[in-house]
Scaffold this active site. Structure first.
Site, PDB file in Angstrom:
ATOM      1  N   ASP A  83       0.803  -1.223   0.000  1.00  0.00           N
ATOM      2  CA  ASP A  83       0.000   0.000   0.000  1.00  0.00           C
ATOM      3  C   ASP A  83       0.833   1.268   0.000  1.00  0.00           C
ATOM      4  O   ASP A  83       1.932   1.328   0.542  1.00  0.00           O
ATOM      5  CB  ASP A  83      -0.980   0.015   1.177  1.00  0.00           C
ATOM      6  CG  ASP A  83      -0.313  -0.210   2.533  1.00  0.00           C
ATOM      7  OD1 ASP A  83       0.716  -0.909   2.586  1.00  0.00           O
ATOM      8  OD2 ASP A  83      -0.831   0.313   3.544  1.00  0.00           O
ATOM      9  N   GLU A 141      -0.750  -2.192   5.176  1.00  0.00           N
ATOM     10  CA  GLU A 141       0.127  -2.117   6.343  1.00  0.00           C
ATOM     11  C   GLU A 141      -0.071  -0.799   7.071  1.00  0.00           C
ATOM     12  O   GLU A 141       0.120  -0.718   8.285  1.00  0.00           O
ATOM     13  CB  GLU A 141       1.592  -2.259   5.901  1.00  0.00           C
ATOM     14  CG  GLU A 141       2.582  -2.406   7.059  1.00  0.00           C
ATOM     15  CD  GLU A 141       3.015  -1.092   7.673  1.00  0.00           C
ATOM     16  OE1 GLU A 141       3.260  -1.057   8.899  1.00  0.00           O
ATOM     17  OE2 GLU A 141       3.117  -0.091   6.933  1.00  0.00           O
TER      18      GLU A 141
END
Length: 398
Positions: A83, A141
């Site tokens: 991400d 995350e």
């Protein structure tokens, strides 16, 4: 085998850099890594990996894939987070983010590219792998309570896995170096959210009001006594107040309420429990003294990242074999947090850091900054470290 892996990593270096630039140019924030996941799955299929599962947390983000080696053995996992962050990039590079409010400002583009590079190498040496390698391409995350690692664990991504390894690029460390630590390496992250309610009034007649700002001030000060007088000096813990909001009308009005938020960072679960209890007690006591009502929400976002000694020893040995012992150092405790810790709660694992800092290239900027960037010269080392760790752990644990 390590030197062979190193040469293979160098041979796929340009492809790894190209992939990193692709992901950097096309960032996707937490739980929106749909196109990234499709690209990852497509590459893995072409390399002969078996796609175990795609899509986690009720989304289309995340990929788990297996490669069964030519020799019997256990199963080791490698993890990369995918991400980006909701930032507008300020770098002037050919692969600059094409999205106005998304940027890979923490290096997850490099993590994804390096793990795909490792996948190429492991597919090349498949017949000599003593066991199975599982790849965890993780979403979210950066998502706090809605952690991608937590979702992957809950949805079976570690079923049948015996150990796990993961790396993070680290702009603080020089390119070509590795930082490791056995035991705690990154802190647990907790957050507290407090509302104090008093009685508003005029600043000239405070005796007719119940001033919540006095109680707020006492809480800010007394929370520091928790660290200084209730936690052993041999432990590491931080309690910080990040937000205090009170009043928005005029200088001579005592506000009705105060909002406060803060964070707690710790490494020892017992200390974490004690500090939460102490914070609740300090707040309740201050509110009794100050005649304020209060509501408190305490959230545990991410557990402490605690490396297994045995797995860490393999990481250190591999890193020294690939980069030289002079380039492999033990890191100090890091007060930031990492949801890799959710994997380590289930199986032994090691999370380590790959130096990507190069002042001449401007890649020593802090993580989560709009000018953060990664030194591409570090990528082949990361590829070799991931593939080398997987092969070495399986070989040592046959």
């Amino acid at each position: 085998m390590l030197q062979r892996i190193k040469k293979l990593a160098e041979s796929v270096g340009s492809d790894t850099v190209a992939l990193r630039h692709h992901f950097h140019r096309n960032p996707e924030i937490s739980w929106e890594e749909v196109e990234t996941s499709k690209k990852v799955a497509e590459i893995l299929k072409d390399l002969g990996w078996t796609i175990v599962k795609t899509g986690f947390g009720g989304t289309q983000s995340g990929v788990v894939a297996d490669l069964k080696g030519g020799l019997p053995g256990k199963c080791v996992a490698l993890r990369a987070d995918m991400d980006a962050l909701p930032l507008a990039e300020e770098n002037d590079v050919p692969y600059k983010s094409q999205k106005p409010c998304a940027m890979h400002a923490c290096g997850h583009d490099s993590h994804t590219a390096m793990l795909l590079g490792a996948a190429r190498i492991l597919a090349e040496i498949r017949s000599e792998i003593p066991g199975t390698v599982r790849l965890l391409f993780q979403p979210a995350e950066e998502s706090g309570l809605k952690s991608g690692a937590k979702a992957m664990v809950e949805e079976g991504a570690l079923d049948g896995v015996d150990a796990v390894g993961g790396l993070h690029c680290w702009s603080i460390a020089r390119t070509g170096t590795v930082l490791y630590r056995s035991g705690p390496i990154m802190a647990a992250a907790d957050g507290w959210y407090l509302t104090l309610r008093g009685k508003g009034g005029h600043g000239s007649t405070p005796e007719l009001a119940i001033d919540p700002t006095i109680t707020a001030a006492n809480i800010v000060l007394n929370l520091q006594a928790v660290v200084g007088r209730e936690v052993s000096a041999k432990e590491t813990v931080v309690v910080s107040t990040g937000v205090v909001k009170a009043g928005n009308t005029a200088f001579n009005i005592i506000p009705e309420s105060v909002e406060m938020n803060g964070t707690v960072r710790s490494f020892n679960p017992a200390v974490q429990d004690h500090v939460e209890s102490a914070i609740r007690r300090v707040i309740a006591g201050a509110c009794t003294i100050g005649r304020c009502d209060h509501s408190l929400e305490y959230k545990r976002f991410i557990p402490a990242t605690i490396n297994d000694a045995g797995v860490t020893a393999v990481v250190r040995e591999v890193a020294e074999g690939l980069l030289g012992a002079e380039n492999v150092k033990e890191t100090e405790l890091i007060m930031g947090s990492e949801d890799f810790s959710y994997y380590q709660r289930k199986i032994p694992g090691c999370f380590f850091l790959l130096g990507t800092g190069n002042a001449d290239k401007g890649t020593d900027t802090a993580h989560h900054h709009p000018r953060f960037n990664v030194d591409d010269d570090a990528l082949p080392s990361g590829v070799a470290l991931l593939a080398g760790f997987a092969w070495s752990w399986l070989a040592k644990n046959r």
